[in-house]
Enzyme design. Structure first.
Site, PDB file in Angstrom:
ATOM      1  CG  HIS A 163      -9.096  -0.984   4.647  1.00 53.10           C
ATOM      2  ND1 HIS A 163      -8.996  -1.024   3.272  1.00 53.10           N
ATOM      3  CD2 HIS A 163      -8.542   0.187   5.023  1.00 53.10           C
ATOM      4  CE1 HIS A 163      -8.408   0.077   2.851  1.00 53.10           C
ATOM      5  NE2 HIS A 163      -8.122   0.840   3.893  1.00 53.10           N
ATOM      6  CG  ASP A 164     -11.367   2.538   4.016  1.00 54.47           C
ATOM      7  OD1 ASP A 164     -10.846   2.526   5.147  1.00 54.47           O
ATOM      8  OD2 ASP A 164     -10.767   2.849   2.975  1.00 54.47           O
ATOM      9  CG  ASP A 189      -4.404   5.872   1.229  1.00 47.38           C
ATOM     10  OD1 ASP A 189      -5.305   5.050   1.445  1.00 47.38           O
ATOM     11  OD2 ASP A 189      -4.263   6.924   1.878  1.00 47.38           O
ATOM     12  CD  GLU A 220      -8.960   4.981  -1.053  1.00 52.23           C
ATOM     13  OE1 GLU A 220      -9.876   4.795  -0.260  1.00 52.23           O
ATOM     14  OE2 GLU A 220      -7.950   5.660  -0.767  1.00 52.23           O
ATOM     15  CG  ASP A 258      -2.228   0.624   1.050  1.00 54.95           C
ATOM     16  OD1 ASP A 258      -2.255   1.735   0.491  1.00 54.95           O
ATOM     17  OD2 ASP A 258      -3.253   0.033   1.454  1.00 54.95           O
TER      18      ASP A 258
HETATM   19  C1  GLC Z   1      -7.886   5.573   2.365  1.00 55.83           C
HETATM   20  C2  GLC Z   1      -7.750   4.320   3.176  1.00 55.83           C
HETATM   21  C3  GLC Z   1      -8.293   4.572   4.550  1.00 55.83           C
HETATM   22  C4  GLC Z   1      -7.465   5.664   5.179  1.00 55.83           C
HETATM   23  C5  GLC Z   1      -7.453   6.910   4.307  1.00 55.83           C
HETATM   24  C6  GLC Z   1      -6.389   7.860   4.731  1.00 55.83           C
HETATM   25  O1  GLC Z   1      -9.200   5.917   2.161  1.00 55.83           O
HETATM   26  O2  GLC Z   1      -8.383   3.247   2.520  1.00 55.83           O
HETATM   27  O3  GLC Z   1      -8.287   3.415   5.336  1.00 55.83           O
HETATM   28  O4  GLC Z   1      -7.992   5.978   6.427  1.00 55.83           O
HETATM   29  O5  GLC Z   1      -7.178   6.605   2.962  1.00 55.83           O
HETATM   30  O6  GLC Z   1      -5.121   7.354   4.421  1.00 55.83           O
END
Ligand code: GLC
Ligand code: CA
Length: 542
Positions: free
Chosen positions: A341-342, A210, A273, A108
């Protein structure tokens, strides 16, 4: 290396499994998953036989040193491993053990922000003239002392925190402990590209990136406009559009810079993402030249704001698929997930009437039948749901202003023992339903795990599913149906019924038998040009 995919196309044809490292397998009894635990469980993911799950790659949520304010998404050293997880030597072994099995490994990459404990930020905040000052965004207060602009952080509250040392505010799109790095400073870009090279040289196969779309902001950090759709009662953090902090036009140039680094390494790939409209997501691929991300996540299936009722509705699902198909550039393909995970897990998210497990089964056939790279989230293959966490055990600091994400991050349930096969100690988050375990499902042909194994195997045996085009069908009310087709290969018709009553699906002449289904009774009810689908069922038809 046992290579079951066609070489460098692994990210195009493979199925990737997301591991939340804290929650997969603990090996030293501290209740926190670790890299050695992942190594120990690799055979579960793919041992080359039909007994294993059969995925092709792994994405690990962050494994780097971090104060864990956002559980690793606040990185204090991009070039090492958090001691909770192991060390660089364990990571090297994990890379080697993955490759032995033909599994690709993605880490990541968190480019938008570091931890406030990263040495870069500690230097940056120390004085107005520190050479790293401009590595982050520092601005004077407005004349009345308030923050420099109106931006609202993703986790709520202002994106600005005032720092006494120098009397200026610094910018953080997430928690105050996650200051945003200034990607308009070429030194930052060079340092972050160096991070990518460091891990690629060690042998990782790529990265999940991310919040890719926030890396570049409006050059003057101009105010965000109001959100016209917001009504009083909605969450205050959604009051403004993110126009000047997300998917700002030149963010796509930053993406191309990253891609150029990735291309220095044969066969490496990046998935971003990404959020926003379908068109915005499509642009991350880099237009006709495809010199952007290899894959850009499309989260429209798991948009949390969607009321449950419309989230599993054929009209809505068909629309998402055709919009995604229409907006990825030629030669690229979408990238979907139903869990991460979100977001609340699908088995719970779509369980308002007690049918969450059935919808989750159908989602497996949908996800693995679509044209695109499927991402599974650990535990999805056994139908894990969200776990109710007692107040005193809550962990996610983002919960203060948003819905917390602990329920979907609980430890993997390997067996029904006290530690669920996850730990010999006490787990960092509580366990879920003891009936939902790998051990209970392994030998049961009707289990979710057996279903996933069957679907993954089927997909691998079908060039049309792995590489074929997608053609939507108008197959009737409450039905999602499309054909995957590839020259010279058997086409596959994917169909699902989102209604709570049976539905008849028009399949046309060429399709004669159900090859795989969520419900074993379907085979008997198939006849000629139509197939009767039981409530919430899904099928692959040949
Ligand atoms: C992304 C991740 C999340 C994190 C955020 C800040 O959305 O998936 O888990 O809290 O970025 O890094
Ligand atoms: Ca551990």
């Amino acid at each position: 290396m046992t290579d079951h995919l066609t070489g460098e196309n692994w990210w195009r044809e493979g199925v990737i499994y997301q591991i939340y490292p804290r929650s997969f397998q603990d090996t030293n009894g501290d209740g926190i998953g670790d890299l050695q635990g992942i190594i120990d469980r690799l055979d579960y993911l793919n041992d080359g036989t039909d007994d294993s799950l059969g995925v092709d790659g792994i994405w690990l949520s962050p494994t780097f040193p971090s104060p864990m304010k956002d559980f690793g998404y606040d990185v204090s050293d991009y070039l090492d491993v958090h001691p909770d997880f192991g060390d660089l030597a364990t990571m090297d072994r994990l890379i080697a053990e993955c490759h032995k099995r033909g599994l690709r490994l993605m880490l990541d990459f968190v480019p938008n922000h570091s931890s406030d404990q990263h040495p870069w930020f500690i230097e940056s905040r120390s004085s107005l003239t520190n050479p790293k000052r401009d590595w982050y965004y520092w601005r004077e207060p407005k004349p009345d002392g308030t923050p420099p602009n109106n931006w609202i952080a993703v986790f709520g509250g202002p994106t600005w925190t005032y720092d006494e040392t120098t009397g200026q505010y610094y910018l953080h799109s997430f928690l105050a402990e996650q200051p945003d790095l200034n990607w308009r400073n070429p030194e930052v870009v060079a340092a972050m590209h160096g991070v990518l090279r460091f891990w690629l040289r060690r042998g990782v196969d790529g990265f999940r990136i991310d919040v890719m779309g926030m890396v570049l902001k409006h050059p003057e950090l101009a105010d965000n406009p109001p959100n016209p759709k917001w009504v009083p009662g909605d969450r205050t953090r959604l009051q403004l559009l993110r126009t000047n902090m997300q998917n700002y036009p030149d963010v796509y140039d930053a993406v191309k810079g990253i891609r150029a680094v990735i291309d220095e390494f044969h066969g490496a790939a990046v998935v971003g993402e990404t959020s926003g409209t379908f068109a915005e997501i499509g642009r991350f691929y880099g237009g006709d030249e495809l010199d952007g991300l290899h894959l850009a996540f499309n989260f429209h299936f798991i948009n949390q704001r969607e009321p449950v009722i419309t989230a599993w509705d054929a009209v809505r699902l068909n629309q998402i698929i055709s919009d995604a198909e229409a907006t990825v550039p030629a030669g690229a393909q979408p990238c979907y997930a139903f869990n991460n995970h979100d977001r609340p897990r699908i088995a719970s998210r779509l369980d308002h009437d007690g049918h969450g497990q059935e919808r989750a089964r159908a989602a497996a056939l949908l996800l693995l039948g679509l044209r695109g790279t499927p991402f599974l989230y650990y535990g999805e293959e056994i139908g894990m749901g969200d776990v109710d966490i007692p107040e005193h055990m809550l962990q996610d600091p983002a919960r203060i202003r948003t819905e917390g994400r602990d329920p979907e991050r609980t430890p993997m349930q390997w067996d029904a023992t006290a530690g669920r096969g996850f730990t010999t100690g006490s787990p960092w988050l509580p366990f879920g339903d003891e009936a939902i375990t790998v051990a209970a499902q392994t030998a049961d042909p009707a289990s979710m795990l057996s279903l996933y194994r069957r679907v993954l195997r089927f997909r691998k045996s079908s060039p049309a599913l792995m590489r074929g085009a997608l053609r939507m069908l108008d197959a009737g009310a409450d039905v999602v149906a499309f054909v995957r087709e590839l020259d010279g290969e058997a086409p596959v018709l994917v169909a699902l019924n989102t209604a709570l009553e049976p539905r008849s699906v028009k399949v046309g002449a060429g399709f004669t038998r159900v090859a795989l289904s969520t419900d074993p009774s379907i085979e008997a009810r198939f006849n000629g040009g139509a197939c009767i689908l039981p409530p919430l069922a899904a099928v692959y038809i040949l």
